[in-house]
Design an enzyme around this catalytic site. Structure first.
Site, PDB file in Angstrom:
ATOM      1  N   CYS A   1       0.915  -1.301  -0.173  1.00  0.00           N
ATOM      2  CA  CYS A   1       0.102  -0.229  -0.076  1.00  0.00           C
ATOM      3  C   CYS A   1       0.868   1.419   0.051  1.00  0.00           C
ATOM      4  CB  CYS A   1      -0.992  -0.096   1.246  1.00  0.00           C
ATOM      5  SG  CYS A   1      -0.115  -0.209   2.839  1.00  0.00           S
TER       6      CYS A   1
ATOM      7  N   GLU B   1      -1.863   1.119  -4.858  1.00  0.00           N
ATOM      8  CA  GLU B   1      -1.236  -0.115  -4.399  1.00  0.00           C
ATOM      9  C   GLU B   1      -0.424  -0.709  -5.382  1.00  0.00           C
ATOM     10  OE1 GLU B   1      -2.667  -1.880  -1.480  1.00  0.00           O
ATOM     11  OE2 GLU B   1      -3.780   0.042  -0.794  1.00  0.00           O
TER      12      GLU B   1
END
Length: 606
Positions: free
Chosen positions: A551, A596
């Site tokens: 992330c 991401e």
């Protein structure tokens, strides 16, 4: 996700003081930018290791006080010769550090490195003619990685201005509120001329007044709302590319071409968790209520998200990227808080989480979940959970998951099938010919190790491709949830869930039949990425394939760079190393600048 805005234009917010008139307006010649697939971005050359003094991570840089350019000599404090001013550099890989790289590229790498190399501290000195709280007219030059605009101040000294909610090509009026290193931050007052190059998306309220978010431009949650979705995906692809150029410390030949970002099936109404918050009433309003028979004057209960560029909470009634059931529940929660606000002695954060209704009966190891017979629950029948400890149920493909509402689970259910299927295909490419970096072909892994496994998302969804699966976490609660999820899906005999220690994260795997030479490891850490001891243990375990899901692509690039360099060093004598086979972004948060990233590393013999 946090958001940051002033009150919507509903008449309930406080108005700003009138703007000052500009004394002058000077046009500026913008530095060169490179359009990448039609999307203007700042560019980056491979980073010089010495661009920061001592390559420090958040260390304190001592900078002499800058001398005045006026003829009058500065007044020196008595008894203090050569007084120095301390400046704290941003922590490496943080949002502030990424912004510094954006500014460095925009102003010119040679110019910035040369200025810092003088060690005079002049990179902290804004141009004399640029005063705090002054209004300036600017032409936006590019986007930053975080989706804000970056403009060149029209003065003699190259200096960047960072302003939210404007796009490349816009002519804007902005108000300076903070000076920083090589740049100043400004509030957007007005867009004088709109550039249409990055507008016209579904959320562009100039073109589609009924679409998007009415709080855009005040709430800082969604930076790219007016941008057409294909261009949002290009921006995120460029973010991955810049992260590896800047932070991997790898030669460009070792970094494969970044693949196109996988978009989210839903671009609106996708977010399954939101956390609006509010401030407690100040003491003076409580006193006023006692003296005025409950009549509130001069204070408003605001429930929502942070204002962009201003302190305090912005009142928000709905969030268009949240699922419908959450917006409905937020209306109820707002009324509850407003009716009981005087009972709060401090501010609080609300939790709203989208969930399937609790299954009846709840699946178990003796009666597992069956996707063939379980009905698909329509979105309007979902429920909103507000208790942190209450169980949430979520379906991903043919599997069902349960976890505490306050724990971590991906917040965009619509993209979880594309994400997990991509990871599965990356581990098992169609044929050896599809992996030109893997020559001779790498053996096929038969065992999966899911590190930072949480409640078991990857371990369970990838399980049908492996003989055995092990999940490893340092959180006991996560391991309990993962074990329960395996049982609900009938995978208790195929899976092992271990609560590992940070210093021995792979301990206990060998006795369960797991060894690196027949395993794939999935790594899915928090934003800070992996620490060096974990990466060293991973290299010692020596799995056939590593899939790193992140992330925070900037810390991912750092960690992947470390694995590649260290594997070349450690495997040189025995003829093995890791190569980066593929890099790709996934858009879990449309309308925002967040991306991401999935990196696939393959073990090969030299």
């Amino acid at each position: 996700m946090t958001t940051q805005p002033p009150s919507p234009g509903s008449g309930t917010g406080t108005s700003s003081p009138p703007h000052k008139k500009l004394k002058s307006s000077v046009s500026a010649e913008l530095p060169d930018v490179i359009p990448t697939n039609g999307f203007t971005e700042v560019t980056e050359a491979p980073i010089k290791a010495a661009f920061l003094p001592n390559d420090s991570m958040g260390t304190t840089e001592t900078i002499p006080k800058a001398s005045s350019s006026q003829s009058q000599a500065p007044v020196k404090p008595k008894g203090k010769k050569n007084r120095k001013q301390k400046r704290t550099l941003p922590e490496k890989y943080s949002a502030q550090d990424v912004l510094f790289h954006d500014v460095r590229d925009f102003l010119g790498v040679e110019y910035v490195d040369g200025l810092i190399g003088k060690k005079e501290g002049s990179e902290w000195e804004a141009p004399e003619e640029l005063k705090l709280f002054e209004e300036v007219t600017l032409t936006v030059g590019a986007f930053t990685v975080s989706g804000e605009s970056i403009s060149l101040f029209p003065g003699d000294k190259p200096w960047a201005i960072i302003t939210p909610f404007a796009h490349p090509g816009d002519r804007i009026r902005a108000k300076i509120h903070k000076h920083d290193r090589l740049c100043s931050f400004a509030d957007l007052l007005e867009i004088l001329e709109y550039s249409e190059e990055y507008r016209g998306g579904e959320g562009d309220r100039r073109k589609y007044p009924e679409n998007g978010c009415r709080y855009f431009g005040e709430c800082g949650g969604c930076q790219l709302q007016p941008v057409p979705y294909p261009l949002q995906l290009q921006h995120k692809k460029r973010t991955v590319e810049l992260a590896y150029q800047r932070f991997s410390n790898l030669h460009k030949d070792l970094i494969p071409g970044i693949q196109d970002t996988i978009g989210s099936p839903k671009q609106w109404g996708y977010r399954t968790k939101i956390t609006p918050h509010f401030d407690a009433p100040p003491k003076w309003i409580q006193k006023q209520l006692k003296e005025s028979d409950g009549e509130k004057k001069g204070w408003e209960c605001r429930i929502g998200f942070e204002r962009k560029g201003r302190p305090g909470v912005m009142d928000i009634e709905e969030c268009p990227i949240a699922t419908p059931v959450l917006n409905k529940k937020m209306t109820e929660e707002r009324k509850r808080v407003q009716n009981t606000i005087m009972s709060f002695t401090r501010g609080a954060t609300l939790l709203l989480r989208d969930s399937l209704p609790s299954p009846d009966p709840i699946p178990s190891s003796s009666s597992p979940f069956s996707h063939d017979t379980a009905p698909i629950i329509p979105a309007e029948q979902h429920v909103a959970i507000t208790n942190h400890k209450q169980a949430v149920y979520e379906r991903v493909g043919k599997y069902i998951f349960s976890f505490a509402a306050g724990s971590f689970f991906q917040n965009n259910n619509s993209i979880l099938i594309p994400l997990t299927e991509y990871v599965k295909e990356a581990i098992f490419p169609p044929s050896p010919a599809a992996s030109p970096a893997s020559k001779p072909p790498t053996p096929t892994p038969t065992h999966l190790v899911d590190t930072y496994c949480g409640s078991g998302l990857f371990g369970i969804t990838l399980s049908d491709k492996f003989e055995k699966v092990a999940g490893v976490e340092i959180s006991h609660d996560s391991i309990v949830a993962a074990k329960k999820n395996a049982e609900m899906n009938g995978l208790q005999d195929k899976t092992t869930w271990l609560c590992g220690k940070a210093e021995d994260i792979f301990g206990g795997l060998a006795e369960k039949g797991f060894e690196g030479g027949k395993s794939c490891v999935v790594v899915d850490p928090p934003r800070k990425g992996c620490d060096e001891p974990f990466l060293d243990q991973l290299l010692h375990f020596k799995p056939l394939t590593v899939v790193y899901v992140s992330c925070n692509v900037h810390t991912q690039a750092r960690d992947v760079g470390y694995l590649i360099r260290e594997s070349e060093s450690r495997g040189r004598e025995k003829g093995w190393k890791y190569v980066v086979e593929s890099l790709r972004g996934f858009d879990l948060f449309p309308q925002t600048a967040h991306v991401e990233s999935v990196a696939v590393l393959r073990w090969i013999e030299n």
